[in-house]
Design a protein around this motif. Structure first.
Motif, PDB file in Angstrom:
ATOM      1  N   GLU A 101       0.893  -1.235  -0.112  1.00  0.00           N
ATOM      2  CA  GLU A 101       0.116   0.108  -0.044  1.00  0.00           C
ATOM      3  C   GLU A 101       0.798   1.367   0.104  1.00  0.00           C
ATOM      4  O   GLU A 101       0.366   2.378  -0.458  1.00  0.00           O
ATOM      5  CB  GLU A 101      -0.966  -0.230   1.306  1.00  0.00           C
ATOM      6  CG  GLU A 101      -2.055  -0.962   1.041  1.00  0.00           C
ATOM      7  CD  GLU A 101      -2.904  -1.068   2.217  1.00  0.00           C
ATOM      8  OE1 GLU A 101      -2.766  -0.509   3.346  1.00  0.00           O
ATOM      9  OE2 GLU A 101      -3.709  -2.185   2.210  1.00  0.00           O
ATOM     10  N   THR A 102       2.186   1.102   0.582  1.00  0.00           N
ATOM     11  CA  THR A 102       2.891   2.265   0.539  1.00  0.00           C
ATOM     12  C   THR A 102       4.378   1.819   0.289  1.00  0.00           C
ATOM     13  O   THR A 102       4.621   0.626   0.549  1.00  0.00           O
ATOM     14  CB  THR A 102       2.937   3.116   1.885  1.00  0.00           C
ATOM     15  OG1 THR A 102       3.147   2.242   3.066  1.00  0.00           O
ATOM     16  CG2 THR A 102       1.467   3.640   2.251  1.00  0.00           C
ATOM     17  N   VAL A 103       5.235   2.673  -0.063  1.00  0.00           N
ATOM     18  CA  VAL A 103       6.563   2.473  -0.214  1.00  0.00           C
ATOM     19  C   VAL A 103       7.489   3.395   0.572  1.00  0.00           C
ATOM     20  O   VAL A 103       7.507   4.590   0.016  1.00  0.00           O
ATOM     21  CB  VAL A 103       7.030   2.292  -1.899  1.00  0.00           C
ATOM     22  CG1 VAL A 103       8.592   1.911  -1.755  1.00  0.00           C
ATOM     23  CG2 VAL A 103       6.168   1.516  -2.441  1.00  0.00           C
ATOM     24  N   VAL A 104       8.038   3.148   1.561  1.00  0.00           N
ATOM     25  CA  VAL A 104       8.884   4.185   2.249  1.00  0.00           C
ATOM     26  C   VAL A 104      10.367   4.233   1.858  1.00  0.00           C
ATOM     27  O   VAL A 104      10.921   2.923   2.068  1.00  0.00           O
ATOM     28  CB  VAL A 104       8.488   4.056   3.786  1.00  0.00           C
ATOM     29  CG1 VAL A 104       9.278   4.808   4.478  1.00  0.00           C
ATOM     30  CG2 VAL A 104       7.143   3.831   4.068  1.00  0.00           C
ATOM     31  N   GLY A 105      10.808   5.304   1.377  1.00  0.00           N
ATOM     32  CA  GLY A 105      12.339   5.075   1.250  1.00  0.00           C
ATOM     33  C   GLY A 105      12.478   4.676  -0.288  1.00  0.00           C
ATOM     34  O   GLY A 105      11.438   4.501  -0.901  1.00  0.00           O
ATOM     35  N   LEU A 106      13.545   4.368  -0.840  1.00  0.00           N
ATOM     36  CA  LEU A 106      13.710   3.613  -2.074  1.00  0.00           C
ATOM     37  C   LEU A 106      13.362   4.343  -3.125  1.00  0.00           C
ATOM     38  O   LEU A 106      14.100   4.237  -4.216  1.00  0.00           O
ATOM     39  CB  LEU A 106      13.111   2.130  -2.026  1.00  0.00           C
ATOM     40  CG  LEU A 106      13.951   1.126  -1.474  1.00  0.00           C
ATOM     41  CD1 LEU A 106      13.314  -0.127  -1.785  1.00  0.00           C
ATOM     42  CD2 LEU A 106      15.445   1.042  -2.161  1.00  0.00           C
TER      43      LEU A 106
END
Ligand code: CTP
Ligand code: ZN
Length: 153
Positions: A101-106
């Motif tokens: 649902e979410t992508v944190v960092g990267l």
């Protein structure tokens, strides 16, 4: 698979990312931040026939396991991928990827004025809705190749 069909050797320890959408193997490597200079054993097979996908890529990385956030980004470019953990030549774990649902960092935001591009101590954060990957801070959607927005660690 019979021996004469086997294109690259089995590995002793590491990770096999199988059933990658044909042509995306190099994007998987860039998600993993692997360019060869780190000295890991890497095998790449591209555009081989697959019953399920028509054609597929396979990436084998020796002596490296993947973080959940790396798997999350791989799922966005290769939704059918399977992640196989290999120990002493055996597949000890096989997981299908899940769209996060979410992508944190990267990933980095394409909007130059976004708070995440201002040298503030703010991690990038993207929300995945259907086919859109949208910055949670400024709502900019990544329209072009996700691989072009991978934040080098
Ligand atoms: N593999 C490898 N080295 C090993 C074991 C497996 O490189 N020591 C690779 C295989 O070549 C294959 C993948 O890891 O690409 C998964 O292995 P396996 O589960 O044995 O193959 P399949 O049953 O064909 O997998 P699936 O059912 O996911 O298609
Ligand atoms: Zn943004």
């Amino acid at each position: 698979m019979s021996d004469h069909e086997l294109r690259v050797s089995k590995i002793r320890n590491g990770t096999v990312i199988d059933h990658v959408s044909g042509g995306h193997a190099l994007n998987v490597l860039s998600i993993l931040g692997i360019d060869g200079s780190e000295g890991l054993g890497v095998s790449v097979v591209m555009n081989v026939p697959s019953d399920r996908l028509g054609r597929k890529d396979v990436v084998k990385v020796e002596d490296r396991e993947l973080s959940q956030s790396e798997v999350d980004v791989i799922s966005l470019i290769a939704p059918e991928a399977t992640i196989n953990i290999i120990r002493e030549f055996e597949v000890v774990q096989k997981n299908r990827v899940d769209r996060p649902e979410t992508v944190v960092g990267l990933l980095s935001c394409p909007n130059r004025n976004c708070i995440t591009n201002e040298n503030e101590p703010v991690e990038t954060n993207f929300t995945v809705v259907d086919d859109d990957v949208r910055c949670t801070y400024c709502s900019t959607i990544i329209r072009d190749s996700l691989a072009d927005h991978i934040d080098p660690e």
